[in-house]
Every structure is written in C-alpha cells, then in structure tokens.
Design a protein around this motif. Sequence first.
Motif, mmCIF file in Angstrom:
data_model
loop_
_atom_site.group_PDB
_atom_site.id
_atom_site.type_symbol
_atom_site.label_atom_id
_atom_site.label_comp_id
_atom_site.label_asym_id
_atom_site.label_seq_id
_atom_site.Cartn_x
_atom_site.Cartn_y
_atom_site.Cartn_z
ATOM 1 N N SER A 158 0.802 -1.228 0.000
ATOM 2 C CA SER A 158 0.000 0.000 0.000
ATOM 3 C C SER A 158 0.832 1.274 0.000
ATOM 4 N N ALA A 159 2.098 1.156 -0.363
ATOM 5 C CA ALA A 159 2.985 2.320 -0.313
ATOM 6 C C ALA A 159 2.457 3.496 -1.123
ATOM 7 N N TYR A 160 1.765 3.225 -2.245
ATOM 8 C CA TYR A 160 1.247 4.298 -3.091
ATOM 9 C C TYR A 160 -0.276 4.263 -3.198
ATOM 10 N N ALA A 161 -0.919 3.566 -2.291
ATOM 11 C CA ALA A 161 -2.386 3.500 -2.327
ATOM 12 C C ALA A 161 -2.998 4.814 -1.835
ATOM 13 N N GLU A 162 -4.202 5.088 -2.310
ATOM 14 C CA GLU A 162 -5.028 6.142 -1.748
ATOM 15 C C GLU A 162 -5.802 5.544 -0.560
ATOM 16 N N TYR A 163 -6.124 6.390 0.427
ATOM 17 C CA TYR A 163 -6.819 5.911 1.619
ATOM 18 C C TYR A 163 -8.133 6.659 1.810
ATOM 19 N N GLU A 164 -9.125 5.930 2.317
ATOM 20 C CA GLU A 164 -10.394 6.513 2.726
ATOM 21 C C GLU A 164 -10.739 5.964 4.106
ATOM 22 N N PHE A 165 -10.823 6.850 5.090
ATOM 23 C CA PHE A 165 -11.249 6.481 6.431
ATOM 24 C C PHE A 165 -12.649 7.056 6.644
ATOM 25 N N ILE A 166 -13.628 6.179 6.839
ATOM 26 C CA ILE A 166 -15.006 6.647 6.945
ATOM 27 C C ILE A 166 -15.620 6.198 8.270
ATOM 28 N N ASP A 167 -16.636 6.923 8.718
ATOM 29 C CA ASP A 167 -17.255 6.647 10.019
ATOM 30 C C ASP A 167 -18.200 5.450 9.995
ATOM 31 N N THR A 168 -18.683 5.070 8.842
ATOM 32 C CA THR A 168 -19.653 3.984 8.732
ATOM 33 C C THR A 168 -19.094 2.683 9.316
ATOM 34 N N LEU A 169 -19.889 2.015 10.148
ATOM 35 C CA LEU A 169 -19.504 0.705 10.668
ATOM 36 C C LEU A 169 -19.663 -0.332 9.554
ATOM 37 N N TRP A 170 -18.806 -1.348 9.544
ATOM 38 C CA TRP A 170 -18.774 -2.270 8.414
ATOM 39 C C TRP A 170 -20.138 -2.896 8.088
ATOM 40 N N PRO A 171 -20.933 -3.360 9.044
ATOM 41 C CA PRO A 171 -22.222 -3.953 8.663
ATOM 42 C C PRO A 171 -23.177 -2.975 7.987
ATOM 43 N N ASP A 172 -22.910 -1.682 8.096
ATOM 44 C CA ASP A 172 -23.737 -0.660 7.436
ATOM 45 C C ASP A 172 -23.132 -0.190 6.114
ATOM 46 N N PHE A 173 -22.023 -0.792 5.708
ATOM 47 C CA PHE A 173 -21.325 -0.369 4.489
ATOM 48 C C PHE A 173 -22.025 -0.980 3.276
ATOM 49 N N THR A 174 -22.690 -0.170 2.502
ATOM 50 C CA THR A 174 -23.510 -0.644 1.393
ATOM 51 C C THR A 174 -22.792 -0.471 0.056
ATOM 52 N N PRO A 175 -23.268 -1.142 -0.985
ATOM 53 C CA PRO A 175 -22.711 -0.904 -2.317
ATOM 54 C C PRO A 175 -22.827 0.551 -2.751
#
Length: 240
Positions: A201-218
């Motif tokens: 992941s040295a050159y990956a983009e990151y997204e940190f979001i507040d949503t809990l995983w079971p609520d993570f929808t398509p």
Amino acid sequence: MQEQSAGRGPRHVAIIMDGNGRWAQKRGRPRLFGHHAGARRVKEIVTACPDFGVEYVTIFAFSTENWKRTQTEVAGLMSLFRRYIIKEMQEFVRENVRVRFIGDRPRLDAKLRQLMDDAEAMTQACTGTNLTIALNYGGRDEVSRATQRLAHDVAEGRLRPEDVNEETLPKYLDTCVLPDPDLVIRTSGEARISNFLLWQSAYAEYEFIDTLWPDFTPEIFGELLRGYGARDRRFGAVTA
C-alpha cells in the motif's frame, strides 16, 4: 510505476472491515452477532465489484493481533470462517469469483486450513472478481516470512545478494500474484492501517469513513470509488 490520471477507477480495493463489534453492541447484542452481519456484507460488496469495474478486492478478516481477543470471540470467529467458506464457496463459483487466502496458515486449525485449500482449488478457474481474504495476517509478519524465504534462497545460491531489491522482495510476499491496491478503505472512524498490506500500500489512496462495516452498502462503496476517480495520482511526479 505509471502515473494514473484522474477519472479512472481503482483496479484493486483493499478493505479494513472495522466496527462489527460496536455495531452489535449498539443494538444490545454480543459482538459475534456483528461479525455475522459483517460476513453477510462481504458477499454483497464482492458481488457488486463487477458493476464498479473493480477486479480485485482484498478484505482484512483476522489479524495476527486478533488472537489477543477473548477466547470466546476468537473461537466464534474461527467457527464463522469455517461456516462461511462452506456456505459461500458454491455461490462464489456461480458468481465466477476467484478466492485466495493470505496470512500465516500454520496457526489455524487443520479443518479451517483444509477448507481454505478447497476453496482456492474450487474457484481456481474463475475469471471474474478476485477475492483475497487476509486470515491470520499481519503486514510485518508477512514481510518477515518473505525475508526468511528470500534469505534461504540466497543461502542456497539461488539468488545473489546484489540482486535483492524492491522488485525482488514482492515475489516472496503472500500477495505475489496480485497487483498492489489502488485504494484502501477503513470503516468505523478509525484512522490507522493496523499492519495491513504495509509493503503493497505504499502508493495506495486511503479513505477512512465513520460507517460501521455492517452498514457499508454498495452505494457507499460506489461513492468512494467515484471519489477515487477524481484524484490525481502522480506517484512522485508533477502533472504537466
């Protein structure tokens, strides 16, 4: 490494699926209830990948540090992994999903290891989405194991010390057949990478979001992918 222009979606998305326990506790249920809900969400996200043009998705299911959790939770997770593989593999074959596992397998019980081997063999001919499940995985542990294998090859004369470089080591990593992730997503509001795919992941983009995983929808997944497409990825270069 080539520059990627804005507007192109990620080929490989890695996900730190955090928040299952808190999701359950907010509902007055045991933590394992949240893990079961999170497992159902995995299938939904994986089957949505073709619609978004995502070819590879890697999920962080159980880390080398997760053994520190209570014996009840660890035993429940191991049972969940076994049931999940048995239940979902035929469906993944129908969906043309190729399944792989990364991580240090010897510490896992024999039945689970056999199920993992069977799942990889059963989906080997699938040509759709590539699902990689990180199970008993840690980034530092992976690099340590890779370095041991590399050092063994040097000692046996199969590799010269002067040939060891940043292109050599990845060939010894668990992910040697996978492209590096373009986007890493972590749910539940935590802003750390927790020893996940450190080299890759040295050159990956990151997204940190507040949503809990079971609520993570398509739908949420799609929004993050569109946001990624708007980024200008230069890999150290300067846009003309």
